[in-house]
Design an enzyme around this catalytic site. Structure first.
Site, PDB file in Angstrom:
ATOM      1  N   GLU A 113       0.774  -1.280   0.057  1.00  0.00           N
ATOM      2  CA  GLU A 113      -0.030  -0.094   0.068  1.00  0.00           C
ATOM      3  C   GLU A 113       0.791   1.231   0.001  1.00  0.00           C
ATOM      4  O   GLU A 113       2.056   1.151   0.434  1.00  0.00           O
ATOM      5  CB  GLU A 113      -0.921   0.112   1.206  1.00  0.00           C
ATOM      6  N   LYS A 115       2.259   4.605   1.311  1.00  0.00           N
ATOM      7  CA  LYS A 115       2.375   5.003   2.626  1.00  0.00           C
ATOM      8  C   LYS A 115       1.960   6.694   2.747  1.00  0.00           C
ATOM      9  O   LYS A 115       2.544   7.432   2.126  1.00  0.00           O
ATOM     10  CB  LYS A 115       3.759   5.038   3.357  1.00  0.00           C
ATOM     11  N   ASP A 117       1.433  10.507   3.567  1.00  0.00           N
ATOM     12  CA  ASP A 117       2.201  11.232   4.549  1.00  0.00           C
ATOM     13  C   ASP A 117       1.239  12.170   5.224  1.00  0.00           C
ATOM     14  O   ASP A 117       0.836  13.283   4.588  1.00  0.00           O
ATOM     15  CB  ASP A 117       3.089  12.069   3.611  1.00  0.00           C
ATOM     16  N   TYR A 222      -6.906   2.334   6.325  1.00  0.00           N
ATOM     17  CA  TYR A 222      -5.843   1.407   6.327  1.00  0.00           C
ATOM     18  C   TYR A 222      -5.890   0.036   7.057  1.00  0.00           C
ATOM     19  O   TYR A 222      -5.396  -1.033   6.932  1.00  0.00           O
ATOM     20  CB  TYR A 222      -4.262   1.930   6.180  1.00  0.00           C
ATOM     21  N   LYS A 311      10.945   3.161   3.182  1.00  0.00           N
ATOM     22  CA  LYS A 311      10.887   4.688   3.167  1.00  0.00           C
ATOM     23  C   LYS A 311      11.539   5.276   1.948  1.00  0.00           C
ATOM     24  O   LYS A 311      12.866   4.784   1.572  1.00  0.00           O
ATOM     25  CB  LYS A 311      11.573   5.435   4.131  1.00  0.00           C
ATOM     26  N   CYS A 405      10.990  49.078  -3.702  1.00  0.00           N
ATOM     27  CA  CYS A 405      10.534  47.935  -4.358  1.00  0.00           C
ATOM     28  C   CYS A 405      11.183  47.741  -5.611  1.00  0.00           C
ATOM     29  O   CYS A 405      11.793  48.531  -6.341  1.00  0.00           O
ATOM     30  CB  CYS A 405       9.082  48.367  -4.805  1.00  0.00           C
ATOM     31  N   CYS A 408       9.215  48.881  -8.805  1.00  0.00           N
ATOM     32  CA  CYS A 408       8.786  50.369  -9.218  1.00  0.00           C
ATOM     33  C   CYS A 408       9.719  51.197  -8.608  1.00  0.00           C
ATOM     34  O   CYS A 408       9.416  52.656  -8.341  1.00  0.00           O
ATOM     35  CB  CYS A 408       7.308  50.562  -9.026  1.00  0.00           C
ATOM     36  N   CYS A 423       4.952  46.729  -1.144  1.00  0.00           N
ATOM     37  CA  CYS A 423       5.118  47.762  -1.993  1.00  0.00           C
ATOM     38  C   CYS A 423       3.513  48.538  -2.016  1.00  0.00           C
ATOM     39  O   CYS A 423       2.594  47.623  -2.267  1.00  0.00           O
ATOM     40  CB  CYS A 423       5.496  47.373  -3.270  1.00  0.00           C
ATOM     41  N   CYS A 428       2.286  50.203  -9.282  1.00  0.00           N
ATOM     42  CA  CYS A 428       3.514  49.170  -9.432  1.00  0.00           C
ATOM     43  C   CYS A 428       3.414  48.136 -10.425  1.00  0.00           C
ATOM     44  O   CYS A 428       2.282  47.423 -10.462  1.00  0.00           O
ATOM     45  CB  CYS A 428       3.843  48.495  -8.387  1.00  0.00           C
TER      46      CYS A 428
END
Length: 668
Positions: A113, A115, A117, A222, A311, A405, A408, A423, A428
């Site tokens: 199956e 795994k 996360d 599961y 893993k 910025c 601009c 900004c 901009c």
């Protein structure tokens, strides 16, 4: 309809909606159009409003989250939730297979199956009804997170058979939901989640289940927490099919393998294609299929001898940080991005990685020229984990955020309570192009064919300066663009034209007003009905609407108060862009009940229902919920421990009801 008839209809609606929900969320095969589902749900809400005692714990209406908790109670697992031993390579898998066969014989089957996360949970059912959900914790004692797990739509509140059972599974956050959540947090200047697993775990441990409900979590079951033979089950694969038949969601990406070679082939396959999944996996679980053989193999102190978890190789690699670039988002937030020597991570070449914000760079002491550890956050977003200070030569350069910025040259500001520099120049160019990209995106105006590169080219060529210019583009202008042929230009113009008739909530979301997401845009659109009416709303009128807070209200009023925005709305209207809400609006004629057309505030603790339940019933009868008491408040419903809102209501001579009066009026 009398109570007996109502009860029968409520039972029918519960069964129908559970079936449709299972088809939609678990099987991913919608059985009816959304409009049909919504119609049945509204009918159920109406009946539950008339007869509150017919609100069953497993009703589909009870998935929105309830009153925030102060803490989580502890739960002792009847059977410990043991961890699995780990395998990291082919040799480890072959060693596991040899140990199994030496103890159980050569006639062995394995179930492989994915795994997932996520976060392991235990779900307990009595008489087929969900009664308790808990985290794994230390394997023996977990935390009771029942109220949060009830909001996960793939967890059935009632099974298809009235059995007593404990099942175990993994709650996770899909990649799409993870990206959307981090985008929202970035806009608010909040710390981003490192990966979908952390996001799922953080969501499940919220004391306010309404937050959990908004996070779009999912689950795969599961196994079961007891003896499978008690249910007449002899194999793990048979158990997975059994729990699926009860209504649980199980992963179809599994395989019964008859040899270690088949196991290794399964691992190789998913190592290569795992990135194609809509959720994260970090390995493959291998279990002996037959329960009799599992019993023969037994357990160690920490894990079963009949299962192991392969893993995937750690996806953290070393690279050199060559530079840090800055990008400006549509809200003006300036985000630093690491430019790296190209490196292979999780099967793809990475040359850029997120650094999130200036504070994180300082905290991790990341410098240009550093050797850095790079990983993909949940295999999605590359990020810098750490710099290796011990490898520095002395030529590395500390990074300093600029005062102006990068797009601009306007002065950058840090808004109180936020970590991001912004900004605030409305002209901009970076903000304008990002805003245009957001406006045409799928969840906003959904203009197919108007992608990032086309938007940037149109802006660069001076053909569009704001969103209204999109609706004045001509075929001649489009044909002058690179890689734009006759057919592509025609299709794009058709998509632009089709978007003119979108309902107001799409336009409102597409405008990119700070703090106004998809849900806020829908609520505002349904309430006001038109952009014209929304533009004239005050902060007080906005906060009177249930679920509209001070930040959103201030942001909306500030946005529409400028002459530039009002002129933009006029240009959109003159381009025949729809500025009204065309969805279904729930209207209840004033005077038909005690709530219709009234502005109502709920405060204090209710005994016989949650405030959310009471609010849903009031809104179903045409009442308008507000979070604050003002001169415009018609009614305050006060539960126990009502505080300042009750005092203010009495001062303003607002009508005040207790819970008993509320229930009396709901039952009329």
């Amino acid at each position: 309809m009398d109570r007996i008839e109502a009860e029968q209809r409520v039972i029918e609606l519960n069964d129908q909606l559970r079936g449709y929900g299972h088809a939609y969320y678990v099987l991913d095969k919608p059985a009816v159009p959304d409009a049909v589902y919504d119609q049945l749900m509204n009918e159920l809400i109406g009946l539950e409003t008339m007869y509150p005692d017919l609100i069953f714990p497993d009703s589909p209406t009870q998935r929105v989250g309830g009153t925030p908790l102060s803490n989580f109670d502890k739960v002792t697992h009847d059977q410990p939730m043991l961890s699995l031993s780990n395998a990291f390579n082919e040799e480890d898998i072959r060693d596991f297979d040899r140990r199994v066969r030496s103890a159980a014989g050569d006639e062995v089957e394995y179930v492989c199956e994915l795994k997932i996360d996520g976060l392991a949970v235990s779900l307990t059912y009595e008489d087929g009804k969900f009664v308790r959900g808990a985290t794994r914790g230390d394997g023996r004692i977990g935390e009771d997170i029942t109220v949060n797990l009830r909001t996960v739509r793939t967890i059935p509140l009632k099974l298809k058979k009235p059995v007593a059972i404990e099942v175990r599974g993994e709650v996770f956050m899909p990649k799409k939901s993870f990206l959307q959540l981090n985008e929202e947090r970035a806009e608010k200047g909040e710390e981003l989640f490192a990966n979908p697993r952390n996001a799922a775990a953080g969501s499940l441990r919220q004391l306010d289940s309404k937050i959990t409900a908004s996070r779009n979590l999912d689950v795969f079951i599961y196994g079961i927490g007891g003896d499978g033979e008690a249910y007449g089950l002899r194999e793990h694969e048979e158990t997975l099919q059994y729990v699926a038949d009860l209504g649980f969601k199980t992963s179809n990406e599994r395989q019964v393998c008859h040899s270690v070679e088949e196991v290794l082939a399964f691992i190789e396959k998913w190592t290569e294609i795992r990135s194609e999944l809509s959720y994260e996996i970090d390995g493959i679980v291998i279990k002996v299929n037959r329960y009799l053989q599992q019993q023969e193999l037994g357990f160690t102190a920490k894990s079963p001898k009949w299962a192991t978890a392969y893993k995937f190789p750690a996806e953290e690699v070393l690279s050199t940080l060559r530079d840090i670039e800055l990008s400006v988002g549509r809200t003006g937030a300036v985000t630093p991005t690491a430019i790296l020597d190209p490196v292979l991570v999780a099967g793809s070449t990475v040359q850029r990685a997120s650094l999130h914000n200036e504070d994180l760079i300082r905290e991790k002491d990341i410098r240009i020229g550093d050797q850095v550890i790079v990983r993909k956050a949940g295999d999605v977003i590359p990020e810098i984990v750490a710099s290796l200070k011990e490898l520095r030569s002395g030529e590395e350069v500390p990074f300093e955020m600029p005062e102006n910025c990068p797009a601009c040259d306007a002065e950058l500001v840090r808004i109180e309570g936020e970590v991001a520099l912004r900004c605030v120049n409305p002209k901009c160019p970076a903000q304008i192009t990002e805003g245009l990209i957001h406006f045409v995106s799928r969840n906003a105006m959904n203009i197919e064919g108007l992608g990032v590169k086309v938007i940037e080219q149109l802006y660069r060529e001076g053909l569009i300066a704001d969103i209204s210019d999109i609706y004045r583009l001509t075929k001649e202008q489009l044909l002058n663009l690179e890689r734009m042929g006759e057919k592509s230009a025609s299709n794009l113009l058709a998509a632009i034209d089709a978007s003119r008739s979108n309902s107001m909530e799409r336009l409102l979301f597409g405008l990119g007003i700070r703090h106004v997401g998809e849900k806020g845009a829908r609520i505002l659109s349904e309430h006001f009905g038109s952009i014209e009416k929304l533009m004239e709303a005050s902060v007080e009128e906005l906060t009177d609407i249930h679920e509209i807070g001070d930040k959103m209200a201030d942001s909306v009023v500030t946005y529409f108060s400028t002459e530039e925005v009002r002129a933009l709305m006029e240009r959109l209207a003159s381009a025949n862009v729809n500025l009204t809400y065309t969805g279904k609006r729930v209207r209840v004629e004033a005077g038909t009940n005690a709530f219709a057309g009234k502005k109502i505030v709920l405060t204090g603790k209710l005994e016989k229902m949650t405030r959310n339940e009471a609010g849903a019933k009031i809104e179903a009868l045409g009442g308008q919920l507000s979070g604050s008491v003002s001169k415009k408040t018609d009614l305050l419903i006060a539960g126990e421990e009502a505080g300042s809102k009750l005092a203010k209501a009495m001062e303003l001579k607002v009508d005040v009801w207790d819970e008993e009066r509320l229930i009396e009026e709901l039952n009329k």
